[in-house]
Design a protein around this motif. Sequence first.
Motif, short mmCIF file in Angstrom:
data_model
loop_
_atom_site.label_atom_id
_atom_site.label_comp_id
_atom_site.label_asym_id
_atom_site.label_seq_id
_atom_site.Cartn_x
_atom_site.Cartn_y
_atom_site.Cartn_z
N LEU A 79 0.82 -1.21 0.00
CA LEU A 79 0.00 0.00 0.00
C LEU A 79 0.85 1.26 0.00
O LEU A 79 0.60 2.19 -0.76
CB LEU A 79 -0.94 -0.02 1.21
CG LEU A 79 -2.04 1.04 1.25
CD1 LEU A 79 -2.97 0.83 0.07
CD2 LEU A 79 -2.79 0.96 2.54
N THR A 80 1.88 1.29 0.85
CA THR A 80 2.73 2.49 0.89
C THR A 80 3.67 2.56 -0.30
O THR A 80 4.17 3.63 -0.61
CB THR A 80 3.55 2.53 2.20
OG1 THR A 80 4.30 1.34 2.32
CG2 THR A 80 2.64 2.72 3.39
N GLN A 81 3.91 1.43 -0.97
CA GLN A 81 4.71 1.49 -2.19
C GLN A 81 3.89 2.03 -3.35
O GLN A 81 4.43 2.73 -4.21
CB GLN A 81 5.26 0.11 -2.54
CG GLN A 81 6.38 -0.32 -1.63
CD GLN A 81 7.02 -1.61 -2.08
OE1 GLN A 81 6.44 -2.37 -2.83
NE2 GLN A 81 8.22 -1.83 -1.60
N LYS A 82 2.61 1.72 -3.37
CA LYS A 82 1.75 2.21 -4.46
C LYS A 82 1.43 3.70 -4.30
O LYS A 82 1.46 4.45 -5.25
CB LYS A 82 0.47 1.39 -4.51
CG LYS A 82 -0.42 1.77 -5.66
CD LYS A 82 -1.55 0.80 -5.83
CE LYS A 82 -2.37 1.26 -7.02
NZ LYS A 82 -3.05 0.20 -7.67
N PHE A 83 1.12 4.11 -3.07
CA PHE A 83 0.80 5.50 -2.79
C PHE A 83 1.97 6.12 -2.03
O PHE A 83 2.04 6.03 -0.81
CB PHE A 83 -0.49 5.61 -1.97
CG PHE A 83 -1.67 4.98 -2.64
CD1 PHE A 83 -2.26 5.59 -3.73
CD2 PHE A 83 -2.19 3.79 -2.18
CE1 PHE A 83 -3.36 5.00 -4.35
CE2 PHE A 83 -3.28 3.19 -2.79
CZ PHE A 83 -3.86 3.80 -3.89
N MET A 86 1.54 8.45 1.07
CA MET A 86 0.85 7.97 2.27
C MET A 86 1.83 7.80 3.42
O MET A 86 2.95 7.34 3.23
CB MET A 86 0.17 6.64 1.97
CG MET A 86 -0.56 6.06 3.17
SD MET A 86 -1.40 4.53 2.77
CE MET A 86 -2.90 5.19 2.10
N ASN A 87 1.38 8.18 4.59
CA ASN A 87 2.17 7.98 5.79
C ASN A 87 2.40 6.48 5.98
O ASN A 87 1.47 5.68 5.86
CB ASN A 87 1.43 8.57 6.99
CG ASN A 87 2.22 8.51 8.26
OD1 ASN A 87 3.12 7.68 8.42
ND2 ASN A 87 1.89 9.39 9.17
N VAL A 88 3.63 6.09 6.31
CA VAL A 88 3.98 4.68 6.43
C VAL A 88 3.20 4.01 7.56
O VAL A 88 2.68 2.91 7.42
CB VAL A 88 5.50 4.52 6.63
CG1 VAL A 88 5.87 3.08 6.88
CG2 VAL A 88 6.25 5.05 5.43
#
Length: 165
Positions: A79-83, A86-88
């Motif tokens: 999720l954080t790699q795609k966005f 976004m806060n980790v």
Amino acid sequence: MMKSETPWGWYLLAGMLGWLTWLVVTALMEVSLDGTQTLAQQLHDFVFVSDNLSDRMPWSILPSVLAMGIAALSHLNPLTQKFKGMNVRLGDGIMLGLVLVAGLWISLMVHHGMGTGFSASISWTTVARLSFVCFVVAFIIGCSVVVIARSVARSGLATDPEDEY
């Protein structure tokens, strides 16, 4: 240098440790505090706790899924790699929440399939309430614990000295 191999063995080990923890807590339910009734029998009036171990077995899926989710997210969070913006910590909380809700649904399906005493009380409102509670608990754990697990995984403390991570 990053290791291209996914550490599935570590993920499964984390799941087994989660299951063993559940087993120890479940065994504690068989302890008698007053010499006449076990803890499970005393708690049966307040919450749904079965005296039968096979009725409680589907709940063992939740700690296993939670431990495997933490282990997997400590290496990679899609999720954080795609966005990228976004806060980790927020991404870790959301992902672990989704993982635990999926584990809950599997557990409820196993309850239904095994015909346990709890399966008679499963309704859509029960599923919705349990899903919300599991998501919130996993979100809090994901926001706080996964970052620590990731820093340990990247530090090399939990790997062999020969392995490049």
